[in-house]
Each structure stands twice: as structure tokens, then as C-alpha cells.
Design a protein around this motif. Structure first.
Motif, PDB file in Angstrom:
ATOM      1  N   GLY A 130      -2.103   1.049  -8.476  1.00  0.00           N
ATOM      2  CA  GLY A 130      -1.789   2.405  -8.026  1.00  0.00           C
ATOM      3  C   GLY A 130      -2.982   3.066  -7.366  1.00  0.00           C
ATOM      4  N   ALA A 131      -4.177   2.777  -7.888  1.00  0.00           N
ATOM      5  CA  ALA A 131      -5.389   3.369  -7.324  1.00  0.00           C
ATOM      6  C   ALA A 131      -5.594   2.905  -5.887  1.00  0.00           C
ATOM      7  CB  ALA A 131      -6.600   2.994  -8.175  1.00  0.00           C
ATOM      8  N   GLY A 132      -5.149   1.698  -5.602  1.00  0.00           N
ATOM      9  CA  GLY A 132      -5.262   1.172  -4.248  1.00  0.00           C
ATOM     10  C   GLY A 132      -4.509   2.040  -3.255  1.00  0.00           C
ATOM     11  N   VAL A 133      -3.327   2.516  -3.645  1.00  0.00           N
ATOM     12  CA  VAL A 133      -2.550   3.379  -2.765  1.00  0.00           C
ATOM     13  C   VAL A 133      -3.254   4.725  -2.609  1.00  0.00           C
ATOM     14  CG1 VAL A 133      -0.304   4.479  -2.402  1.00  0.00           C
ATOM     15  CG2 VAL A 133      -0.434   2.212  -3.456  1.00  0.00           C
ATOM     16  N   ALA A 134      -3.786   5.236  -3.730  1.00  0.00           N
ATOM     17  CA  ALA A 134      -4.444   6.546  -3.685  1.00  0.00           C
ATOM     18  C   ALA A 134      -5.669   6.522  -2.784  1.00  0.00           C
ATOM     19  CB  ALA A 134      -4.830   6.966  -5.100  1.00  0.00           C
ATOM     20  N   TYR A 135      -6.367   5.385  -2.766  1.00  0.00           N
ATOM     21  CA  TYR A 135      -7.606   5.312  -1.981  1.00  0.00           C
ATOM     22  C   TYR A 135      -7.471   4.476  -0.719  1.00  0.00           C
ATOM     23  CZ  TYR A 135      -9.983   7.666  -5.771  1.00  0.00           C
ATOM     24  OH  TYR A 135     -10.359   8.597  -6.692  1.00  0.00           O
ATOM     25  N   GLN A 136      -6.231   4.287  -0.207  1.00  0.00           N
ATOM     26  CA  GLN A 136      -6.043   3.410   0.953  1.00  0.00           C
ATOM     27  C   GLN A 136      -6.812   3.909   2.176  1.00  0.00           C
ATOM     28  OE1 GLN A 136      -4.191   4.017   3.905  1.00  0.00           O
ATOM     29  NE2 GLN A 136      -3.313   6.000   3.419  1.00  0.00           N
ATOM     30  N   ARG A 137      -6.898   5.241   2.325  1.00  0.00           N
ATOM     31  CA  ARG A 137      -7.575   5.811   3.494  1.00  0.00           C
ATOM     32  C   ARG A 137      -9.073   5.489   3.460  1.00  0.00           C
ATOM     33  NH1 ARG A 137      -9.478  10.851   5.233  1.00  0.00           N
ATOM     34  NH2 ARG A 137      -9.555  11.571   3.084  1.00  0.00           N
ATOM     35  N   GLN A 138      -9.690   5.719   2.299  1.00  0.00           N
ATOM     36  CA  GLN A 138     -11.118   5.433   2.152  1.00  0.00           C
ATOM     37  C   GLN A 138     -11.389   3.941   2.336  1.00  0.00           C
ATOM     38  OE1 GLN A 138      -9.348   7.472   0.317  1.00  0.00           O
ATOM     39  NE2 GLN A 138     -10.529   9.259  -0.361  1.00  0.00           N
ATOM     40  N   MET A 139     -10.478   3.112   1.768  1.00  0.00           N
ATOM     41  CA  MET A 139     -10.679   1.659   1.906  1.00  0.00           C
ATOM     42  C   MET A 139     -10.571   1.242   3.359  1.00  0.00           C
ATOM     43  SD  MET A 139      -8.988  -0.357  -1.267  1.00  0.00           S
ATOM     44  CE  MET A 139      -7.335   0.260  -1.101  1.00  0.00           C
ATOM     45  N   TRP A 140      -9.684   1.910   4.135  1.00  0.00           N
ATOM     46  CA  TRP A 140      -9.547   1.542   5.538  1.00  0.00           C
ATOM     47  C   TRP A 140     -10.838   1.834   6.298  1.00  0.00           C
ATOM     48  CZ3 TRP A 140      -8.941   4.153  10.419  1.00  0.00           C
ATOM     49  CH2 TRP A 140      -8.614   3.274  11.468  1.00  0.00           C
ATOM     50  N   TYR A 141     -11.470   2.981   5.989  1.00  0.00           N
ATOM     51  CA  TYR A 141     -12.744   3.273   6.650  1.00  0.00           C
ATOM     52  C   TYR A 141     -13.813   2.249   6.258  1.00  0.00           C
ATOM     53  CZ  TYR A 141     -10.977   7.513   8.768  1.00  0.00           C
ATOM     54  OH  TYR A 141     -10.271   8.385   9.547  1.00  0.00           O
ATOM     55  N   ALA A 142     -13.777   1.786   5.012  1.00  0.00           N
ATOM     56  CA  ALA A 142     -14.717   0.734   4.590  1.00  0.00           C
ATOM     57  C   ALA A 142     -14.463  -0.543   5.395  1.00  0.00           C
ATOM     58  CB  ALA A 142     -14.575   0.470   3.100  1.00  0.00           C
ATOM     59  N   VAL A 143     -13.167  -0.877   5.589  1.00  0.00           N
ATOM     60  CA  VAL A 143     -12.819  -2.059   6.383  1.00  0.00           C
ATOM     61  C   VAL A 143     -13.341  -1.911   7.804  1.00  0.00           C
ATOM     62  CG1 VAL A 143     -10.880  -3.357   7.389  1.00  0.00           C
ATOM     63  CG2 VAL A 143     -10.769  -2.622   5.013  1.00  0.00           C
ATOM     64  N   MET A 144     -13.187  -0.714   8.380  1.00  0.00           N
ATOM     65  CA  MET A 144     -13.648  -0.495   9.749  1.00  0.00           C
ATOM     66  C   MET A 144     -15.169  -0.637   9.857  1.00  0.00           C
ATOM     67  SD  MET A 144     -11.137  -0.281  11.661  1.00  0.00           S
ATOM     68  CE  MET A 144     -11.652   0.317  13.258  1.00  0.00           C
ATOM     69  N   VAL A 145     -15.877  -0.122   8.834  1.00  0.00           N
ATOM     70  CA  VAL A 145     -17.340  -0.235   8.838  1.00  0.00           C
ATOM     71  C   VAL A 145     -17.748  -1.711   8.797  1.00  0.00           C
ATOM     72  CG1 VAL A 145     -19.426   0.209   7.474  1.00  0.00           C
ATOM     73  CG2 VAL A 145     -17.785   2.049   7.879  1.00  0.00           C
ATOM     74  N   LEU A 146     -17.091  -2.486   7.902  1.00  0.00           N
ATOM     75  CA  LEU A 146     -17.397  -3.925   7.806  1.00  0.00           C
ATOM     76  C   LEU A 146     -17.106  -4.637   9.124  1.00  0.00           C
ATOM     77  CD1 LEU A 146     -15.965  -4.862   4.300  1.00  0.00           C
ATOM     78  CD2 LEU A 146     -18.324  -5.126   5.056  1.00  0.00           C
ATOM     79  N   THR A 147     -15.983  -4.252   9.774  1.00  0.00           N
ATOM     80  CA  THR A 147     -15.610  -4.886  11.042  1.00  0.00           C
ATOM     81  C   THR A 147     -16.665  -4.629  12.107  1.00  0.00           C
ATOM     82  OG1 THR A 147     -13.302  -4.511  10.478  1.00  0.00           O
ATOM     83  CG2 THR A 147     -13.776  -5.038  12.764  1.00  0.00           C
ATOM     84  N   VAL A 148     -17.088  -3.367  12.216  1.00  0.00           N
ATOM     85  CA  VAL A 148     -18.075  -3.013  13.242  1.00  0.00           C
ATOM     86  C   VAL A 148     -19.405  -3.713  12.955  1.00  0.00           C
ATOM     87  CG1 VAL A 148     -19.418  -1.106  14.217  1.00  0.00           C
ATOM     88  CG2 VAL A 148     -16.971  -0.831  13.831  1.00  0.00           C
ATOM     89  N   ILE A 149     -19.831  -3.702  11.665  1.00  0.00           N
ATOM     90  CA  ILE A 149     -21.105  -4.338  11.323  1.00  0.00           C
ATOM     91  C   ILE A 149     -21.071  -5.828  11.657  1.00  0.00           C
ATOM     92  CG2 ILE A 149     -22.590  -5.044   9.384  1.00  0.00           C
ATOM     93  CD1 ILE A 149     -22.035  -2.357   8.115  1.00  0.00           C
TER      94      ILE A 149
END
Lengths: 125, 118
Positions: free
Chosen positions: B82-101
Motif C-alpha cells: 500500500g505504501a508503494g501506491v502512496a509514494y508512487q509519485r516520489q518513487m517516479w522522480y527517483a526513477v527519473m533521477v536514476l535514468t538521467v544519472i
């Protein structure tokens, strides 16, 4: 017990949910592919240059059964994962039944041919 | 386009990167597998891939795979907690940061080879 005379009967009587199985498959194969594919990219692109992937280097590397198995695992899992993912897209964006049928037919044929070609290539050395 | 914000962008990028990776994979299997037709056939394809356009393309393939891999992990976390759904937005930004790096890192390792021609 399934006593089906036609494909439609068989579909109605089957207990397994193919769609659910594919859903689970996408998660499990994805989890494995994260390691396999990122490792593959690191070893074959980050560590070495494009010009290092010569005929001799590729044939020499693939002569090792461990790399054969590693690459074949990526080939099989990634193609199944990718084909199922593309199937989701085809079903979402191609609106009419006949169009879906021929697009899927052509697409599955191409994937099957590439899979056969890759497998023959890997195990012919 | 439906403006579902981060969740929708994540979904769109996941599909686009997935289709791009599949297209690359099909071509990749053919061109690497072409060694069964002999050295000349293989090297003819491979020397074309040595052009800078294709080498730079590999940086985008790397970034696409990193995005697809980590966004896939985000999807798995969302599906099973359930926490994954609550924090999906923050996790997406983390994914984007990893992608760019990782895209920048791949470009950084490629640059000297591209300039040096090896």
C-alpha cells in the motif's frame, strides 16, 4: 475434468486464468531481467567499446557455455516479456478485431523467427 | 492527452521505452546472430554500427533500459504494498533521477571513445 468439443468449450471450462498468469510472469521475469540486462549492458557497452565486439570476440565469448546460457536466458525472457508487453499495447490501441488479428499474426511470426534465429546462432558454435 | 500527472507520464514512458527496447532487441539478435553467416557478413553490419549515430543511440538505449527496469520495480512495489501506491509519485522522480544519472554516465564513458575513434 474438461470435456470440450470446440475451442470455445475448452475456454469456458478451463479453470486457469491465462491473463493472471501473464501478469505474474511480467513481474517475475521483469525482476530477473533487471539483473541480467543491466549486467549485460554494463559488461558489453560500459566496460568495452563498440569496436571491441568483433566477429572473433563474439564467437570466442559465446563458445563458453556459461555465456551461452546467460545470453539465451536474456533472449527467451526478454522476448516473452517484450512480446506480452507489446500485446498489451496492441490490444489497447488497435481498435478493430481484424486489424488486431493481422497485426498480432505478423508480430508473433517475426518474434518467433528471431527467437529461432537467436537460439540456432547461440547453440551452433 | 489525458493529464493524469506523474502516474500517467510514468505509464506512457514505460510503454514507449518497452516498445523501443523490444525493437532494439529484435535488431540486436539479428545483427549479433548474423555471425552464423560468416565473418564478412557480420563485420559489414558491425562496421555500420560503428558510426557515431548508432553509438550515441546506445546511450539512449541504456537510459531507456534503466528507466524501464526501475519503473518496473516501482510498479512491483505499487502492486504488492500500500505504501508503494502512496509514494508512487516520489518513487517516479527517483526513477527519473536514476535514468538521467545513468544516461549521463553512459555518455561520459562513450565520449572519449567517440573522440578517439575506438
Amino acid at each position: 475434468m474438461i470435456r470440450a468439443r470446440t475451442f470455445i468449450d475448452a475456454k469456458q471450462q478451463s479453470h486457469s486464468n491465462a491473463e493472471l498468469n501473464w501478469w505474474i510472469f511480467m513481474r517475475i521475469s521483469g525482476l530477473i531481467l533487471v539483473f541480467l540486462v543491466l549486467g549485460h549492458i554494463y559488461m558489453t557497452f560500459i566496460q568495452v567499446s563498440e569496436s571491441d565486439a568483433t566477429f572473433t570476440a563474439v564467437v570466442g565469448k559465446l563458445a563458453n557455455p556459461a555465456w551461452k546460457f546467460y545470453d539465451w536466458l536474456i533472449l527467451a525472457l526478454a522476448l516473452m516479456h517484450g512480446t506480452n508487453g507489446a500485446r498489451y499495447s496492441i490490444e489497447d490501441y488497435i481498435r478493430t478485431r481484424p486489424n488486431r488479428a493481422w497485426v498480432k499474426g505478423v508480430f508473433y511470426t517475426v518474434v518467433a523467427l528471431v527467437f529461432a534465429f537467436g537460439t540456432i546462432g547461440l547453440f551452433s558454435i | 492527452m489525458y493529464k493524469g500527472r506523474e502516474g500517467q507520464w510514468a505509464f506512457m514512458l514505460h510503454r514507449l521505452s518497452g516498445i523501443a527496447i523490444l525493437a532494439y532487441l529484435l535488431i540486436h539478435v539479428f545483427s549479433i546472430g548474423s555471425f552464423i553467416f560468416g565473418e564478412r557478413f557480420y563485420m559489414a553490419i558491425h562496421e555500420t554500427y560503428d558510426w557515431p549515430v548508432f553509438r550515441i543511440g546506445l546511450v539512449f538505449i541504456t537510459a531507456g533500459v534503466v528507466y524501464h527496469a526501475f519503473n518496473g520495480l516501482r510498479i512491483i512495489v505499487m502492486d504488492f504494498t500500500g505504501a508503494g501506491v502512496a509514494y508512487q509519485r516520489q518513487m517516479w522522480y527517483a526513477v527519473m533521477v536514476l535514468t538521467v544519472i545513468s544516461g549521463l554516465y553512459a555518455a561520459w564513458t562513450l565520449l572519449p571513445r567517440l573522440l578517439g575513434g575506438y
